[in-house]
Design a protein around this motif. Structure first.
Motif, PDB file in Angstrom:
ATOM      1  N   CYS A 166       0.834  -1.207   0.000  1.00 36.00           N
ATOM      2  CA  CYS A 166       0.000   0.000   0.000  1.00 36.00           C
ATOM      3  C   CYS A 166       0.869   1.258   0.000  1.00 36.00           C
ATOM      4  O   CYS A 166       0.522   2.259  -0.625  1.00 36.00           O
ATOM      5  CB  CYS A 166      -0.914  -0.026   1.217  1.00 36.00           C
ATOM      6  SG  CYS A 166      -2.437   0.899   0.987  1.00 36.00           S
ATOM      7  N   LEU A 167       1.996   1.217   0.691  1.00 32.33           N
ATOM      8  CA  LEU A 167       2.913   2.351   0.680  1.00 32.33           C
ATOM      9  C   LEU A 167       3.502   2.559  -0.711  1.00 32.33           C
ATOM     10  O   LEU A 167       3.643   3.698  -1.181  1.00 32.33           O
ATOM     11  CB  LEU A 167       4.022   2.129   1.704  1.00 32.33           C
ATOM     12  CG  LEU A 167       3.609   2.215   3.173  1.00 32.33           C
ATOM     13  CD1 LEU A 167       4.775   1.809   4.078  1.00 32.33           C
ATOM     14  CD2 LEU A 167       3.142   3.623   3.522  1.00 32.33           C
ATOM     15  N   SER A 170       0.831   4.083  -2.788  1.00 29.27           N
ATOM     16  CA  SER A 170       0.630   5.488  -2.439  1.00 29.27           C
ATOM     17  C   SER A 170       1.681   6.374  -3.087  1.00 29.27           C
ATOM     18  O   SER A 170       1.365   7.448  -3.623  1.00 29.27           O
ATOM     19  CB  SER A 170       0.660   5.658  -0.915  1.00 29.27           C
ATOM     20  OG  SER A 170      -0.357   4.904  -0.300  1.00 29.27           O
TER      21      SER A 170
END
Length: 216
Positions: A166-167, A170
């Motif tokens: 998810c990082l 992002s």
């Protein structure tokens, strides 16, 4: 909504392992990992693309809703991570603990929201709601640790891949938004939203070591 429906469906399967604590623990962690893998990118993605999403779906007059949506993403993420524990406590015949958590969220959440709204308005209410959800998340897993022995380290081991992916997602989406031409045209905003979704969706499920060369 995606995660809660799956949690309710998993109750019968967990009940069958009620007398096998190690198996129950593995089931809990597996369900948590799958829920976070599916829903965390959605919550984070909505927060990252809140600007074009609001302008396309609701129109330019709703611009004040953008920061509110971004702040309330914390609530969605917290609920994703805690949704799995309610079903687990019910299977362990500890429904009173879910009641305690729900009452805490209702009472503290409403009181803090009213107080913050009276001082900082709608943004304050959003921050108060998110802070309550974050604190409720910590309380929830403190109860799980105490009741089941599932340690924070075990929870972290089950979630780190999804969080890392998810990082990566992002970073890629934010970079694309930064490079995307500034426009108020609905079609341009919609096209940017589609490109962000098309870029972020595959990166959110690719293991981080494989995603880094793709981004490079």
């Amino acid at each position: 909504e995606i995660v809660c429906s799956r949690g309710r469906a998993a109750v019968p399967g967990r009940s069958a392992r009620e007398k096998e604590p190690p198996a129950m623990g593995r089931t809990f962690l597996d369900a948590l990992s799958l829920s976070v893998m599916r829903a965390l990118p959605l919550g984070v993605g909505i927060a990252l693309t809140a600007d074009p999403l609001v302008r396309v779906a609701m129109g330019p007059k709703w611009g004040e809703a953008i920061p509110v949506m971004q702040i309330l993403a914390i609530v969605g993420i917290a609920r994703v991570v805690t949704s799995n524990s309610d079903a687990h406590l019910l299977v362990l015949n500890l429904p009173h603990l879910t009641t305690v958590l729900a009452c805490f969220g209702a009472v503290v959440g409403v009181l803090s929201m009213l107080w913050a709204a009276s001082i900082w308005g709608l943004i304050g209410a959003a921050w108060a709601t998110s802070a309550t959800a974050a604190f409720q998340l910590l309380l929830n897993y403190a109860i799980i640790w105490r009741a089941t022995g599932i340690s924070p380290a075990a929870v972290g081991a089950a979630l780190w891949r999804s969080v890392a992916a998810c990082l990566v997602m992002s970073g890629a989406v934010l970079a694309l938004l930064d490079l995307w031409p500034r426009t108020d045209a609905t079609f341009g905003l919609f096209l940017g939203l589609c490109c962000c979704s098309g870029l972020g969706a595959p990166l959110s499920v690719v293991p981080p070591p494989l995603a880094w060369p793709l981004l490079w």
